[in-house]
Write a protein that holds these residues in place. Structure first.
Motif, PDB file in Angstrom:
ATOM      1  N   ILE A 342       0.806  -1.217   0.000  1.00  0.00           N
ATOM      2  CA  ILE A 342       0.000   0.000   0.000  1.00  0.00           C
ATOM      3  C   ILE A 342       0.841   1.269   0.000  1.00  0.00           C
ATOM      4  O   ILE A 342       0.533   2.245  -0.713  1.00  0.00           O
ATOM      5  CB  ILE A 342      -0.943   0.004   1.226  1.00  0.00           C
ATOM      6  N   ASN A 343       1.913   1.304   0.779  1.00  0.00           N
ATOM      7  CA  ASN A 343       2.703   2.530   0.935  1.00  0.00           C
ATOM      8  C   ASN A 343       3.237   3.046  -0.400  1.00  0.00           C
ATOM      9  O   ASN A 343       3.572   2.274  -1.302  1.00  0.00           O
ATOM     10  CB  ASN A 343       3.890   2.283   1.875  1.00  0.00           C
ATOM     11  N   ARG A 344       3.362   4.362  -0.500  1.00  0.00           N
ATOM     12  CA  ARG A 344       3.856   4.990  -1.716  1.00  0.00           C
ATOM     13  C   ARG A 344       5.320   4.632  -1.958  1.00  0.00           C
ATOM     14  O   ARG A 344       6.078   4.387  -1.008  1.00  0.00           O
ATOM     15  CB  ARG A 344       3.714   6.508  -1.611  1.00  0.00           C
ATOM     16  N   PRO A 345       5.749   4.597  -3.222  1.00  0.00           N
ATOM     17  CA  PRO A 345       7.151   4.286  -3.527  1.00  0.00           C
ATOM     18  C   PRO A 345       8.131   5.206  -2.796  1.00  0.00           C
ATOM     19  O   PRO A 345       9.182   4.750  -2.347  1.00  0.00           O
ATOM     20  CB  PRO A 345       7.232   4.483  -5.045  1.00  0.00           C
ATOM     21  N   GLU A 346       7.778   6.481  -2.649  1.00  0.00           N
ATOM     22  CA  GLU A 346       8.668   7.409  -1.955  1.00  0.00           C
ATOM     23  C   GLU A 346       8.788   7.095  -0.466  1.00  0.00           C
ATOM     24  O   GLU A 346       9.698   7.566   0.217  1.00  0.00           O
ATOM     25  CB  GLU A 346       8.227   8.866  -2.148  1.00  0.00           C
ATOM     26  N   ASP A 347       7.841   6.265   0.025  1.00  0.00           N
ATOM     27  CA  ASP A 347       7.892   5.847   1.429  1.00  0.00           C
ATOM     28  C   ASP A 347       8.410   4.415   1.571  1.00  0.00           C
ATOM     29  O   ASP A 347       8.306   3.811   2.645  1.00  0.00           O
ATOM     30  CB  ASP A 347       6.497   5.949   2.061  1.00  0.00           C
ATOM     31  N   GLY A 348       8.938   3.864   0.482  1.00  0.00           N
ATOM     32  CA  GLY A 348       9.511   2.530   0.533  1.00  0.00           C
ATOM     33  C   GLY A 348       8.539   1.412   0.204  1.00  0.00           C
ATOM     34  O   GLY A 348       8.848   0.231   0.408  1.00  0.00           O
ATOM     35  N   GLY A 349       7.355   1.759  -0.330  1.00  0.00           N
ATOM     36  CA  GLY A 349       6.358   0.749  -0.674  1.00  0.00           C
ATOM     37  C   GLY A 349       6.165   0.623  -2.166  1.00  0.00           C
ATOM     38  O   GLY A 349       6.929   1.177  -2.957  1.00  0.00           O
ATOM     39  N   LEU A 350       5.117  -0.103  -2.564  1.00  0.00           N
ATOM     40  CA  LEU A 350       4.838  -0.316  -3.986  1.00  0.00           C
ATOM     41  C   LEU A 350       3.725   0.579  -4.515  1.00  0.00           C
ATOM     42  O   LEU A 350       3.586   0.727  -5.728  1.00  0.00           O
ATOM     43  CB  LEU A 350       4.464  -1.792  -4.222  1.00  0.00           C
ATOM     44  N   GLY A 351       2.906   1.118  -3.623  1.00  0.00           N
ATOM     45  CA  GLY A 351       1.846   2.032  -4.061  1.00  0.00           C
ATOM     46  C   GLY A 351       0.785   1.371  -4.928  1.00  0.00           C
ATOM     47  O   GLY A 351       0.300   1.974  -5.886  1.00  0.00           O
ATOM     48  N   LEU A 352       0.407   0.147  -4.597  1.00  0.00           N
ATOM     49  CA  LEU A 352      -0.567  -0.575  -5.419  1.00  0.00           C
ATOM     50  C   LEU A 352      -2.001  -0.182  -5.050  1.00  0.00           C
ATOM     51  O   LEU A 352      -2.287   0.139  -3.896  1.00  0.00           O
ATOM     52  CB  LEU A 352      -0.389  -2.080  -5.234  1.00  0.00           C
ATOM     53  N   PRO A 353      -2.928  -0.251  -6.005  1.00  0.00           N
ATOM     54  CA  PRO A 353      -4.332   0.078  -5.717  1.00  0.00           C
ATOM     55  C   PRO A 353      -5.001  -1.017  -4.884  1.00  0.00           C
ATOM     56  O   PRO A 353      -4.534  -2.166  -4.852  1.00  0.00           O
ATOM     57  CB  PRO A 353      -4.965   0.180  -7.111  1.00  0.00           C
ATOM     58  N   PRO A 354      -6.117  -0.685  -4.230  1.00  0.00           N
ATOM     59  CA  PRO A 354      -6.790  -1.631  -3.330  1.00  0.00           C
ATOM     60  C   PRO A 354      -7.115  -2.987  -3.963  1.00  0.00           C
ATOM     61  O   PRO A 354      -6.959  -4.020  -3.321  1.00  0.00           O
ATOM     62  CB  PRO A 354      -8.069  -0.886  -2.927  1.00  0.00           C
ATOM     63  N   LYS A 355      -7.584  -2.998  -5.208  1.00  0.00           N
ATOM     64  CA  LYS A 355      -7.981  -4.264  -5.838  1.00  0.00           C
ATOM     65  C   LYS A 355      -6.789  -5.191  -5.997  1.00  0.00           C
ATOM     66  O   LYS A 355      -6.905  -6.411  -5.795  1.00  0.00           O
ATOM     67  CB  LYS A 355      -8.625  -3.987  -7.203  1.00  0.00           C
ATOM     68  N   VAL A 356      -5.639  -4.637  -6.348  1.00  0.00           N
ATOM     69  CA  VAL A 356      -4.437  -5.466  -6.490  1.00  0.00           C
ATOM     70  C   VAL A 356      -3.990  -5.978  -5.121  1.00  0.00           C
ATOM     71  O   VAL A 356      -3.572  -7.123  -4.975  1.00  0.00           O
ATOM     72  CB  VAL A 356      -3.300  -4.666  -7.162  1.00  0.00           C
ATOM     73  N   VAL A 357      -4.094  -5.115  -4.105  1.00  0.00           N
ATOM     74  CA  VAL A 357      -3.744  -5.528  -2.741  1.00  0.00           C
ATOM     75  C   VAL A 357      -4.632  -6.691  -2.310  1.00  0.00           C
ATOM     76  O   VAL A 357      -4.165  -7.673  -1.727  1.00  0.00           O
ATOM     77  CB  VAL A 357      -3.868  -4.355  -1.756  1.00  0.00           C
ATOM     78  N   GLN A 358      -5.932  -6.593  -2.607  1.00  0.00           N
ATOM     79  CA  GLN A 358      -6.853  -7.682  -2.278  1.00  0.00           C
ATOM     80  C   GLN A 358      -6.416  -8.990  -2.923  1.00  0.00           C
ATOM     81  O   GLN A 358      -6.378 -10.043  -2.265  1.00  0.00           O
ATOM     82  CB  GLN A 358      -8.270  -7.351  -2.751  1.00  0.00           C
ATOM     83  N   ASP A 359      -6.052  -8.928  -4.204  1.00  0.00           N
ATOM     84  CA  ASP A 359      -5.644 -10.137  -4.924  1.00  0.00           C
ATOM     85  C   ASP A 359      -4.373 -10.733  -4.334  1.00  0.00           C
ATOM     86  O   ASP A 359      -4.267 -11.953  -4.154  1.00  0.00           O
ATOM     87  CB  ASP A 359      -5.429  -9.816  -6.406  1.00  0.00           C
ATOM     88  N   ARG A 360      -3.403  -9.887  -4.017  1.00  0.00           N
ATOM     89  CA  ARG A 360      -2.133 -10.387  -3.470  1.00  0.00           C
ATOM     90  C   ARG A 360      -2.336 -11.000  -2.075  1.00  0.00           C
ATOM     91  O   ARG A 360      -1.688 -11.980  -1.721  1.00  0.00           O
ATOM     92  CB  ARG A 360      -1.111  -9.244  -3.381  1.00  0.00           C
ATOM     93  N   MET A 361      -3.229 -10.401  -1.298  1.00  0.00           N
ATOM     94  CA  MET A 361      -3.462 -10.883   0.056  1.00  0.00           C
ATOM     95  C   MET A 361      -4.365 -12.111   0.088  1.00  0.00           C
ATOM     96  O   MET A 361      -4.404 -12.845   1.081  1.00  0.00           O
ATOM     97  CB  MET A 361      -4.107  -9.778   0.901  1.00  0.00           C
ATOM     98  N   GLY A 362      -5.124 -12.324  -0.992  1.00  0.00           N
ATOM     99  CA  GLY A 362      -6.055 -13.454  -1.013  1.00  0.00           C
ATOM    100  C   GLY A 362      -7.284 -13.224  -0.171  1.00  0.00           C
ATOM    101  O   GLY A 362      -7.881 -14.170   0.345  1.00  0.00           O
TER     102      GLY A 362
END
Length: 395
Positions: A342-362
Motif C-alpha cells: 500500500i505505501n507509496r514508492p517514496e515511502d519505501g512501498g509499492l503504491g498498489l491500488p486496493p484491488k491489487v492488494v486484495q488479490d495479493r493478500m487473497g
C-alpha cells in the motif's frame, strides 16, 4: 382454533388458566396453557398464521437445543467443512451453548431468551469476541433446525443489530497500527538479520509474500517457480496437520516475488529436508511443521535477539523485567506485507491500488481489505499535493 378458560380448585383455592386449543396443518390436535388470556390470544393468532402457511411446529414436535446441536454438527460434517471449523463449532456447543440453554426446547428460544443467554455468557467471563462467535453458531444451529422443520423462527436473525450499536462498535474498534500491530521496516530488517538458516528464509518469505501461516506450512516446491519468480498458493495445512484447500476461492492466487527472495529460496532448496509432501518449510523428516514450533523456534528467537521486545510486567528472581517478543503472532508479518504493498514508492512501498492488494493478500472481498487497511492508503490530498491544488485556487 379457540381460546378457552379453565378453572380448578387446589387446597380450597380456585385457580384459572387459559388454553389455546388448535389443530395443526397435519390435522393433529394440540393444547397449550397460559397464565393470562392475553398470552393465549396472542399465541392463538400467531399459530393461526403459521398453520395457514403450513410452517407451524408444535412444542411436542420440536427438540432441545442440545439435540438440535447434534443434528447441526452432523450436517457440517456431511457438508465436508474443514475439520478445524467443525471442531470450533463443537466447542461452542459443548462449552458455551449446551451448559446454559442445552435443555431448552427450540420453540422457547425467543429474542429475550437469546439476549439473556448472550448476556449470561458475558457475565460468566466470555470475551466479546467469543460471545459474537457463539451468537453466529447458535444462529447457524437454528437455521439448520428450521430446514428440518423443528422450529419456526430463528430468534438470532430476528435480533439483528441496531445502526447505533454498529456505529458505536466501529467507532471504538482500533485500526491496525504501524509499530503496534505492524512491524516497522527497520524492525523487519533487524528480525531478518538476527534469524538464521530456514528461520531466515521462512521470515523473508512471510514478509515478501504476505502468505498466511497455514499457507506457508502447506507450501510445496512444485508451487514455487524460481524461473518466473512467483509463488502460487494452491493449498494450506490446517491446525490438525492436514493438507486442504485455501481459506477461500480468492485464496488461490499467484504472488510475484523479488530476486532477493528467489536467491534465498534457491539456496534453501538445496538444504531442505526431503519428504513425500515436497514442502518448502517441513520438519526435519519432511512432514508438516507445527504452527507453535514455527512461532516459538523460528519467529520469537530472532525478535528477542534483535531487541524487538516488550516488558511483560513480570520480573525474574534477580528483579530484572522479563521481556517477550513484541509481535507474538505471525500475522504481524502479513500485516507488514499489506502495508508494503500500500505505501507509496517514496515511502519505501509499492503504491498498489486496493484491488491489487486484495488479490495479493487473497482476501475474499475488497471490503475485507478496506476494513483492515483503508487508513493506510494515500488519501490523494496530503502535503505537497494539497498545497499545489490550493495554490491553483488562491493565486
Amino acid at each position: 382454533m379457540t381460546v378457552r378458560t379453565r378453572k380448578w380448585t387446589t387446597g380450597g383455592e380456585t385457580k384459572t388458566a387459559w388454553i389455546s386449543d388448535y389443530t395443526d396443518q397435519t390435522g393433529k390436535r394440540h393444547q397449550k396453557t397460559f397464565r393470562t388470556k392475553r398470552e393465549a390470544t396472542a399465541f392463538d393468532a400467531q399459530t393461526h398464521v403459521e398453520v395457514t402457511g403450513r410452517i407451524h411446529v408444535a412444542d411436542s414436535d420440536t427438540i432441545t437445543v442440545a439435540a438440535a446441536g447434534k443434528h447441526w454438527i452432523a450436517a457440517c460434517e456431511a457438508a465436508d467443512l474443514e475439520r478445524s471449523t467443525i471442531a470450533q463449532y463443537d466447542q461452542h456447543l459443548r462449552l458455551h451453548i449446551s451448559p446454559f440453554i442445552g435443555d431448552m426446547r427450540l420453540n422457547e428460544l425467543s429474542i429475550p431468551v437469546i439476549r439473556a443467554f448472550l448476556d449470561k455468557l458475558k457475565a460468566n467471563g466470555r470475551s466479546a469476541a467469543m460471545v459474537r462467535a457463539v451468537r453466529v453458531s447458535i444462529g447457524a444451529l437454528l437455521s439448520d433446525a428450521q430446514e428440518r422443520g423443528l422450529v419456526v423462527r430463528n430468534a438470532v436473525k430476528d435480533i439483528g443489530r441496531s445502526k447505533s450499536k454498529s456505529k458505536a462498535a466501529a467507532r471504538h474498534k482500533e485500526q491496525v497500527q504501524v509499530g503496534v500491530d505492524i512491524p516497522t521496516a527497520a524492525e523487519v530488517r533487524a528480525i531478518i538479520a538476527a534469524a538464521e538458516g530456514k528461520s531466515k528464509v521462512f521470515i523473508k518469505t512471510a514478509v515478501l509474500t504476505g502468505m498466511r501461516a497455514s499457507e506457508l506450512r502447506g507450501l510445496r516446491w512444485t508451487d514455487v517457480d524460481l524461473k518466473k519468480a512467483e509463488i502460487t498458493v494452491r493449498q494450506r495445512a490446517d491446525a490438525f496437520q492436514e493438507i486442504g484447500s485455501p481459506k477461500s476461492a480468492k485464496g488461490r492466487r499467484t504472488i510475484p516475488i523479488p530476486s532477493g527472495l528467489v536467491a534465498a529460496l534457491k539456496q534453501w532448496k538445496s538444504e531442505c529436508p526431503d519428504g513425500e509432501l515436497g514442502l518448502v518449510f517441513p520438519t526435519g523428516t519432511g512432514g508438516i511443521e507445527y504452527h507453535a514450533n514455527i512461532v516459538k523456534r523460528w519467529y520469537h528467537p530472532p525478535q528477542m535477539k534483535a531487541g524487538i521486545t516488550i516488558k511483560t510486567g513480570e520480573f525474574d528472581k534477580n528483579g530484572k523485567p522479563i521481556l517477550a517478543p513484541k509481535y507474538p503472532g505471525l500475522h504481524a508479518l502479513r500485516h507488514f506485507y499489506a502495508s508494503w504493498l500500500i505505501n507509496r514508492p517514496e515511502d519505501g512501498g509499492l503504491g498498489l491500488p486496493p484491488k491489487v492488494v486484495q488479490d495479493r493478500m487473497g482476501h475474499s472481498s475488497i471490503q475485507v481489505t478496506l476494513d483492515v487497511y483503508s487508513h493506510l492508503f494515500p488519501k490523494g490530498d496530503d502535503g505537497s499535493q494539497m498545497d499545489h491544488a490550493a495554490n491553483a485556487i488562491l493565486e
